[in-house]
Design an enzyme around this catalytic site. Structure first.
Site, PDB file in Angstrom:
ATOM      1  N   HIS A   1     -29.512  -0.785  15.429  1.00 16.46           N
ATOM      2  CA  HIS A   1     -28.244  -0.244  14.906  1.00 16.46           C
ATOM      3  C   HIS A   1     -27.656  -1.123  13.811  1.00 16.46           C
ATOM      4  CE1 HIS A   1     -27.502   2.979  17.977  1.00 16.46           C
ATOM      5  NE2 HIS A   1     -28.497   2.309  18.543  1.00 16.46           N
TER       6      HIS A   1
ATOM      7  N   ASP B   1     -22.878  -3.817   7.427  1.00 16.68           N
ATOM      8  CA  ASP B   1     -22.839  -2.910   8.569  1.00 16.68           C
ATOM      9  C   ASP B   1     -24.128  -2.114   8.574  1.00 16.68           C
ATOM     10  OD1 ASP B   1     -21.663  -1.689  10.790  1.00 16.68           O
ATOM     11  OD2 ASP B   1     -19.740  -1.473   9.770  1.00 16.68           O
TER      12      ASP B   1
HETATM   13  P1  ADQ Z   1     -20.160  -0.784  15.539  1.00 17.68           P
HETATM   14  O1  ADQ Z   1     -20.282  -2.108  14.912  1.00 17.68           O
HETATM   15  O2  ADQ Z   1     -19.419  -0.734  16.800  1.00 17.68           O
HETATM   16  O3  ADQ Z   1     -21.570  -0.090  15.765  1.00 17.68           O
HETATM   17  P2  ADQ Z   1     -19.245   1.653  13.991  1.00 17.68           P
HETATM   18  O4  ADQ Z   1     -20.463   2.302  13.524  1.00 17.68           O
HETATM   19  O5  ADQ Z   1     -18.151   1.707  13.003  1.00 17.68           O
HETATM   20  O6  ADQ Z   1     -19.433   0.128  14.385  1.00 17.68           O
HETATM   21  O7  ADQ Z   1     -18.791   2.390  15.295  1.00 17.68           O
HETATM   22  C1  ADQ Z   1     -17.563   2.191  15.880  1.00 17.68           C
HETATM   23  C2  ADQ Z   1     -17.310   3.335  16.858  1.00 17.68           C
HETATM   24  O8  ADQ Z   1     -16.323   2.919  17.762  1.00 17.68           O
HETATM   25  C3  ADQ Z   1     -16.830   4.561  16.151  1.00 17.68           C
HETATM   26  O9  ADQ Z   1     -17.373   5.704  16.740  1.00 17.68           O
HETATM   27  C4  ADQ Z   1     -15.324   4.505  16.372  1.00 17.68           C
HETATM   28  O10 ADQ Z   1     -14.732   5.770  16.505  1.00 17.68           O
HETATM   29  C5  ADQ Z   1     -15.199   3.728  17.649  1.00 17.68           C
HETATM   30  N1  ADQ Z   1     -14.004   2.894  17.550  1.00 17.68           N
HETATM   31  C6  ADQ Z   1     -13.791   1.845  16.773  1.00 17.68           C
HETATM   32  N2  ADQ Z   1     -12.532   1.386  16.908  1.00 17.68           N
HETATM   33  C7  ADQ Z   1     -11.937   2.172  17.816  1.00 17.68           C
HETATM   34  C8  ADQ Z   1     -10.653   2.239  18.395  1.00 17.68           C
HETATM   35  N3  ADQ Z   1      -9.660   1.431  18.036  1.00 17.68           N
HETATM   36  N4  ADQ Z   1     -10.429   3.181  19.315  1.00 17.68           N
HETATM   37  C9  ADQ Z   1     -11.399   4.030  19.655  1.00 17.68           C
HETATM   38  N5  ADQ Z   1     -12.608   4.040  19.134  1.00 17.68           N
HETATM   39  C10 ADQ Z   1     -12.885   3.132  18.224  1.00 17.68           C
HETATM   40  C11 ADQ Z   1     -22.948  -0.461  15.628  1.00 17.68           C
HETATM   41  C12 ADQ Z   1     -23.326  -0.982  14.239  1.00 17.68           C
HETATM   42  C13 ADQ Z   1     -22.953   0.046  13.181  1.00 17.68           C
HETATM   43  C14 ADQ Z   1     -23.594   1.376  13.505  1.00 17.68           C
HETATM   44  C15 ADQ Z   1     -23.342   1.780  14.936  1.00 17.68           C
HETATM   45  C16 ADQ Z   1     -24.144   3.014  15.325  1.00 17.68           C
HETATM   46  O11 ADQ Z   1     -22.687  -2.210  13.973  1.00 17.68           O
HETATM   47  O12 ADQ Z   1     -23.352  -0.384  11.894  1.00 17.68           O
HETATM   48  O13 ADQ Z   1     -23.050   2.375  12.653  1.00 17.68           O
HETATM   49  O14 ADQ Z   1     -23.678   0.734  15.839  1.00 17.68           O
HETATM   50  O15 ADQ Z   1     -25.495   2.853  15.050  1.00 17.68           O
END
Ligand code: ADQ
Length: 456
Positions: A157, A365
């Site tokens: 990821h 990311d």
């Molecule tokens: P993350 O680093 O966790 O994921 P991201 O892809 O942005 O980053 O996902 C975050 C998820 O958590 C989103 O679905 C978002 O809605 C949820 N989230 C974040 N803050 C929140 C909050 N305050 N309340 C509720 N929900 C919240 C890792 C990798 C990324 C990759 C994903 C998926 O770091 O690059 O995109 O996995 O592969």
């Protein structure tokens, strides 16, 4: 047909309505919910001295979940130590934040072996194993050592960095050899895949066989690119459901006609929050006409708060938010709202829809699902503008966003001004282009393509 067994470090809370902050959990849960399957991972509990064996499967909807507990030592060495203290920063090009201790690497390998032994008791010979992320680089090796011959794939990821960066981790050779024991390795973008291939070809004496296949250490591993996506239409449905709008309505009332810039992240140093706060400060400083008429809201629930670097960034942001507001606030305007909390996803979607501008500026990311969720939640007839870091994997697909360099404060500030001034026709055109790509690379497509390649 053979069953799909998903393995990840953490198994997400799969009861409806629980907040899940973290892209892996969100993606895997949504992907599994629909077609069902087995999900195996750590329960999130620390259990005495010795790691426990798998708890009996609990079925929720179409998903059967098996979990194991970790001992305190496993947790410290594997989770806090090697996975999040060494690998996470290295994979995100943050070598200054990485620590290393062989003891922790051995603990990492030990937990991968523990997972493999527990899995050996669960899987049938024709099951396919789909491992997720940087916690499980050594899982295929461990499965084979436990006598299993199941097909096994790993999806990463996070980014995979340039070989010179990866090699700063003293266990790099062991890790690559272990990764090559999988049948399929999936990456978010082509630069990630080719960085991995570069290492194998140049540093490990491997050869390229075409079609993403690499030969190294006496076996063949297929590599591929599978950009993770979101359920585009589901996001809009959640946005429109009246029950989900309770926070959005309060937010709109409080803005009193001011424009909203919104950011949502796990509180992690890879997400570029201090740089973003600085760019926002630059923006209100430079574009004085915007003062009083724009609010920036940053939602960032703490994560991994038992790791020192995460505690430090939290303190830094609290101080910065206070300083910026102290410097610019008026009796009737506070420029920056900083919320250290998590929201359930169904109320998050309407919040995205309230924002005229989504600001997503990670320093690195793998993908960034928030960028895609922001686009999916917009009203196509009057969409907001996405300002996106060139270093998010999502930028490769969402090139119709306003692409910025998160290290360039002035550039981000200018993009904020441009985004807030953008006319409807251009906003619609850019949004439609992004939606089109996101429909093609949906979450279902991600799962189906990975699964098909693993089966092939
Ligand atoms: P993350 O680093 O966790 O994921 P991201 O892809 O942005 O980053 O996902 C975050 C998820 O958590 C989103 O679905 C978002 O809605 C949820 N989230 C974040 N803050 C929140 C909050 N305050 N309340 C509720 N929900 C919240 C890792 C990798 C990324 C990759 C994903 C998926 O770091 O690059 O995109 O996995 O592969």
């Amino acid at each position: 047909m053979s069953r799909l067994v998903v393995v990840s470090n953490r198994v997400a809370p799969i009861t409806e309505g629980e907040p899940t902050a973290g892209g892996l959990a969100v993606g895997v849960l949504d992907a599994l919910k629909q077609q069902g399957g087995i999900w195996f991972g750590w329960s999130g509990e620390i259990t005495g001295d010795v790691a426990s064996t798998a708890n009996p499967g609990q079925t929720v909807g179409r998903i059967t979940v098996f979990t194991v507990g970790l001992s305190r030592r496993d947790y410290d060495e594997f989770y806090r130590g090697f996975a999040n203290g060494s690998l996470w920063p290295t994979l995100h090009y943050q070598i200054g934040n990485a620590r290393f201790d062989w003891k922790e690497f051995f603990g990492y390998r030990r937990v991968n072996a523990l997972f493999a032994r527990s899995l050996a008791a669960l899987v049938r010979p024709d099951d396919m194993i789909w491992a997720h992320d940087y916690h499980l680089f050594c899982l295929a090796e461990a499965l084979q050592e436990a006598g299993l011959t199941n097909r096994a794939g790993l999806f990463l990821h996070t980014p995979f960095p340039a070989p010179a960066v990866f090699m700063t981790n003293p266990a790099h050779a062991e890790l690559i050899r272990a990764m090559c024991r999988f049948d399929l390795l999936g990456f978010q973008t082509e630069p990630d895949r080719s960085a991995f291939a570069d290492y194998v070809l140049r540093e490990a004496g491997g050869t390229a066989l075409g079609d993403g296949r690499l030969h190294a250490f006496g076996r063949t591993v297929k590599t591929g690119v599978y950009p993770i996506g979101v359920h585009v239409d589901k996001a809009r449905g959640e946005e429109e459901a009246p029950a989900n709008r309770r926070y959005a309505s309060r937010l709109r009332a409080s803005l009193a006609g001011r424009k909203l810039i919104l950011s949502v992240d796990r509180l992690d140093y890879s997400k570029g929050l201090p740089q973003r706060f600085a760019a926002f400060e630059r923006f209100i400083e430079e574009f004085t006409a915007r003062q009083g008429s724009v609010v920036f809201m940053q939602i960032a629930p703490p994560s991994r708060s038992d790791i020192q670097t995460y505690r430090e960034i939290r303190h830094e942001l609290e101080a910065e938010a206070g300083r910026i507001n102290g410097r610019f606030a008026e009796v009737d305007w506070v420029p920056l709202r900083y919320l250290n909390r998590s929201f359930t996803r169904n109320v998050l979607m309407p919040l995205y829809a309230e924002a005229q501008l989504g600001l997503v500026t990670p320093l690195r990311d793998g993908m960034n699902l928030v960028a895609k969720e922001y686009v999916a939640a917009q009203d196509p007839a009057d969409p907001g503008v996405l300002v996106l870091s060139q270093f998010a994997g999502a930028a490769r697909e969402l090139d119709a966003a306003l692409i910025v360099n998160p290290f360039d404060e002035a550039g981000v500030a200018a993009a904020l001004d441009r985004g807030l001034a953008m006319q409807l026709a251009e906003r619609r055109e850019r949004h439609a282009a992004m939606l089109q790509v996101m429909r093609r690379n949906s979450l279902d497509a991600w799962r189906d393509r990975f699964e098909a390649d693993l089966r092939a």
